[in-house]
Design a protein around this motif. Structure first.
Motif, mmCIF file in Angstrom:
data_model
loop_
_atom_site.group_PDB
_atom_site.id
_atom_site.type_symbol
_atom_site.label_atom_id
_atom_site.label_comp_id
_atom_site.label_asym_id
_atom_site.label_seq_id
_atom_site.Cartn_x
_atom_site.Cartn_y
_atom_site.Cartn_z
ATOM 1 N N SER A 32 0.831 -1.200 0.000
ATOM 2 C CA SER A 32 0.000 0.000 0.000
ATOM 3 C C SER A 32 0.873 1.261 0.000
ATOM 4 O O SER A 32 0.360 2.372 0.008
ATOM 5 N N MET A 33 2.198 1.071 0.026
ATOM 6 C CA MET A 33 3.118 2.210 0.060
ATOM 7 C C MET A 33 3.813 2.373 -1.299
ATOM 8 O O MET A 33 4.138 1.386 -1.968
ATOM 9 N N ILE A 34 4.090 3.613 -1.658
ATOM 10 C CA ILE A 34 4.692 3.883 -2.969
ATOM 11 C C ILE A 34 6.012 3.128 -3.161
ATOM 12 O O ILE A 34 6.293 2.581 -4.227
ATOM 13 N N ASP A 35 6.823 3.081 -2.104
ATOM 14 C CA ASP A 35 8.132 2.427 -2.246
ATOM 15 C C ASP A 35 8.064 0.914 -2.069
ATOM 16 O O ASP A 35 9.091 0.242 -2.112
ATOM 17 N N GLY A 36 6.870 0.399 -1.844
ATOM 18 C CA GLY A 36 6.725 -1.054 -1.721
ATOM 19 C C GLY A 36 6.913 -1.559 -0.297
ATOM 20 O O GLY A 36 6.862 -2.765 -0.054
ATOM 21 N N GLY A 37 7.121 -0.643 0.674
ATOM 22 C CA GLY A 37 7.372 -1.052 2.062
ATOM 23 C C GLY A 37 6.110 -1.318 2.857
ATOM 24 O O GLY A 37 4.998 -1.310 2.318
ATOM 25 N N ASP A 38 6.311 -1.532 4.175
ATOM 26 C CA ASP A 38 5.174 -1.766 5.067
ATOM 27 C C ASP A 38 4.393 -0.480 5.275
ATOM 28 O O ASP A 38 4.972 0.605 5.286
ATOM 29 N N PHE A 39 3.101 -0.628 5.541
ATOM 30 C CA PHE A 39 2.268 0.555 5.689
ATOM 31 C C PHE A 39 2.720 1.423 6.860
ATOM 32 O O PHE A 39 2.982 0.936 7.956
ATOM 33 N N ASP A 40 2.793 2.708 6.626
ATOM 34 C CA ASP A 40 3.054 3.705 7.657
ATOM 35 C C ASP A 40 2.300 4.963 7.252
ATOM 36 O O ASP A 40 2.641 5.604 6.246
ATOM 37 N N GLY A 41 1.281 5.311 8.040
ATOM 38 C CA GLY A 41 0.391 6.416 7.665
ATOM 39 C C GLY A 41 1.114 7.751 7.541
ATOM 40 O O GLY A 41 0.826 8.542 6.639
ATOM 41 N N ALA A 42 2.054 8.033 8.467
ATOM 42 C CA ALA A 42 2.773 9.310 8.422
ATOM 43 C C ALA A 42 3.640 9.380 7.167
ATOM 44 O O ALA A 42 3.720 10.415 6.493
ATOM 45 N N LYS A 43 4.271 8.245 6.847
ATOM 46 C CA LYS A 43 5.115 8.230 5.647
ATOM 47 C C LYS A 43 4.260 8.365 4.386
ATOM 48 O O LYS A 43 4.642 9.071 3.436
ATOM 49 N N ALA A 44 3.102 7.698 4.394
ATOM 50 C CA ALA A 44 2.231 7.774 3.212
ATOM 51 C C ALA A 44 1.850 9.234 2.941
ATOM 52 O O ALA A 44 1.832 9.680 1.786
ATOM 53 N N TYR A 45 1.575 9.988 4.012
ATOM 54 C CA TYR A 45 1.244 11.419 3.840
ATOM 55 C C TYR A 45 2.444 12.167 3.237
ATOM 56 O O TYR A 45 2.290 12.941 2.276
ATOM 57 N N LYS A 46 3.611 11.951 3.808
ATOM 58 C CA LYS A 46 4.797 12.682 3.326
ATOM 59 C C LYS A 46 5.110 12.299 1.876
ATOM 60 O O LYS A 46 5.456 13.153 1.059
ATOM 61 N N ASP A 47 4.973 11.006 1.574
ATOM 62 C CA ASP A 47 5.165 10.561 0.181
ATOM 63 C C ASP A 47 4.169 11.267 -0.744
ATOM 64 O O ASP A 47 4.512 11.677 -1.865
ATOM 65 N N SER A 48 2.933 11.411 -0.250
ATOM 66 C CA SER A 48 1.909 12.053 -1.099
ATOM 67 C C SER A 48 2.290 13.510 -1.370
ATOM 68 O O SER A 48 2.033 14.037 -2.454
ATOM 69 N N LYS A 49 2.922 14.152 -0.387
ATOM 70 C CA LYS A 49 3.343 15.551 -0.576
ATOM 71 C C LYS A 49 4.491 15.629 -1.589
ATOM 72 O O LYS A 49 4.569 16.572 -2.373
ATOM 73 N N VAL A 50 5.371 14.625 -1.579
ATOM 74 C CA VAL A 50 6.433 14.584 -2.604
ATOM 75 C C VAL A 50 5.778 14.474 -3.983
ATOM 76 O O VAL A 50 6.150 15.181 -4.926
ATOM 77 N N CYS A 51 4.776 13.598 -4.079
ATOM 78 C CA CYS A 51 4.064 13.453 -5.367
ATOM 79 C C CYS A 51 3.439 14.786 -5.777
ATOM 80 O O CYS A 51 3.474 15.156 -6.958
#
Ligand code: NDP
Ligand code: PMR
Length: 393
Positions: free
Chosen positions: A255-274
């Motif tokens: 469920s994570m862009i980099d293929g890793g384990d789910f982490d909600g805070a990281k998913a938000y930060k990744d979305s901001k990079v996008c």
């Protein structure tokens, strides 16, 4: 700066393993430090909308007032601009809507998922009826984004500025949740929903005769690892995009862009990079051809907004004073709204491809994005994968 950073960073930062997004930043953490000890309508303005009042669901169908451009005896005057702001029912979006509406120069389309909340919010900040229209948009559903675009077109209004502002942040979620189309919620809403919306609205922007057309996607310092804030774990990292490529569905792929384990805070930060990469890719593909200004920004740390609604109560209590007195990065919702309103309408902020920030005296400047958030190759790949995911390619 590096020394200052090292001095105030908590031990949690130092022990975090790069690339491994442990659960340590979830509900048992505060500011990166383990705290397990503490806690474990207006109907005329709608073509079609659904809303709930208690247990009652209702649908209202009506038409938009016809929009007529301003002309004075054949002479062209600067007509009122039309700006669409997603997530204008609270926080930064609402403050920006208010700031623009009260100039009298803008009609704000508040693109919101909760009509009643948006209506109450507009009233609560004293926006006058003639300066705004609420239109339904749930960015966690591609159907809803497409319906919004249809409704907007039918309103007959031109599209002069689009502000992609809405976001969700799920720092305490242990499991991913998903959009209507099956994508992890933070990236699905903050990035994919906005990606589809802005792609579908680009033609309307091209057709507008407004002298300074702009497409703004709100970014953040926390997605930029060239800053102290961006180095607080878990850090943004899109990796080789294998999770995004796989569809972020959490079933056969991550469920994570980099293929890793789910982490909600990281998913938000990744979305901001996008978000920040998308702005630059828009700039590369369309600025010259269309003259549209594409921009992103970090409005400051607006520590009081609803963004932190899912964080633990202690975080919500301490985060504003921490940002006010320790990092000094705090800004009020009003100040942040004025900043975003500048990016919408200030004649001095027309440069395209820029990520704006503000200094201590609240003067705007062109900020540097991190290596990843300014990587042109990654921007192109994110764009190409995203257009497949949203059904545009
Ligand atoms: P808020 O939670 O106050 O506002 C977020 C808005 O997004 C709300 O109006 C919310 O609607 C809306 N929203 C959420 N999900 C959806 C959806 N599926 N469809 C449509 N709208 C949705 O947070 P902020 O004002 O703080 O955040 C605004 C922007 O600012 C975000 O892009 C955030 O990343 C950015 N930002 C915020 C910072 C901060 O310190 N707060 C710092 C840097 C950037 P509803 O009211 O219905 O929940
Ligand atoms: Mg951060 C100059 C330092 C600075 C700034 C400007 C921010 C902004 N933050 C800074 C520093 C720190 N923060 C430090 C040193 C820590 C560790 C103690 C820290 C912690 C922290 C947490 C736990 N900060 C956070 C969180 C969140 O949950 C917020 C977050 O990351 O949301 C995604 C957050 C934020 N800090 C900011 C800003 C703007 C946020 C909100 C994030 C955003 O909207 O992008």
């Amino acid at each position: 700066m590096a020394l200052q950073a090292a001095a105030i960073l908590p031990s949690a930062l130092a022990i975090h393993k790069e690339g491994k997004n442990s659960a340590s930043f979830k509900d048992s953490n505060l500011f990166g430090i383990s705290i397990s000890d503490h806690v474990k309508a207006d109907k005329r303005e709608f073509i079609s909308r659904k809303f709930s009042i208690g247990a009652i669901r209702a649908e209202a169908v009506a038409t938009y007032p016809v929009f007529t451009p301003a002309t004075v005896q054949g002479k062209k005057t600067l007509r009122k601009g039309t700006v669409v702001i997603t997530g204008a029912s609270s926080g930064l979006g609402l403050a920006t809507a208010k700031a623009l509406a009260e100039t009298g120069k803008w009609h704000v389309i508040m693109a919101c998922r909760d009509f009643l909340k948006a209506e109450r919010a507009a009233k609560s900040v004293g926006m006058s009826k003639e300066n705004y229209t609420i239109m339904h948009l749930d960015l966690a559903s591609f159907d809803s984004a497409r319906q919004f675009v249809e409704n907007f077109k039918q309103s007959g209004r031109p599209l002069d500025v689009l502000v992609c502002n809405a976001a969700v942040y799920q720092p305490t979620a242990r499991e991913p949740s998903f959009t209507a189309d099956g994508f992890e919620l933070s990236v699905g809403t903050n990035h994919l929903g906005h990606f589809l919306l802005s792609r579908l609205l680009l033609d309307d922007m091209k057709q507008s005769d407004y002298p300074s057309k702009r497409l703004i996607i709100v970014g953040s310092i926390t997605g930029n690892t060239n800053t102290l804030a961006g180095n607080v774990p878990p850090k943004a990292n899109l990796g080789d995009l294998r999770g995004l490529q796989g569809g972020l569905n959490g079933l056969n792929t991550s469920s994570m862009i980099d293929g890793g384990d789910f982490d909600g805070a990281k998913a938000y930060k990744d979305s901001k990079v996008c978000n920040m990469l998308t702005m630059q890719e828009f700039h590369r593909r369309y600025h010259e051809e269309t003259g549209i200004t594409f921009a992103s920004l970090y409005p400051g740390c607006i520590a009081t907004t609803g963004l932190f609604r899912e964080h633990i109560p202690l975080f919500r209590l301490l985060f504003p004073p921490f940002q006010k007195f320790i990092t000094k990065g705090f800004v009020s919702e009003e100040e942040a709204g004025n900043r975003l309103a500048q990016v919408v309408s200030d004649p001095s902020l027309t440069k395209s491809g820029v990520y704006w920030s503000w200094n201590k005296d609240s003067a705007s400047f062109e900020n540097q994005l991190s290596q990843e958030a300014s990587n042109a190759d990654k921007a192109r790949k994110v764009w190409e994968i995203s257009e497949k995911l949203v059904g545009l390619a």
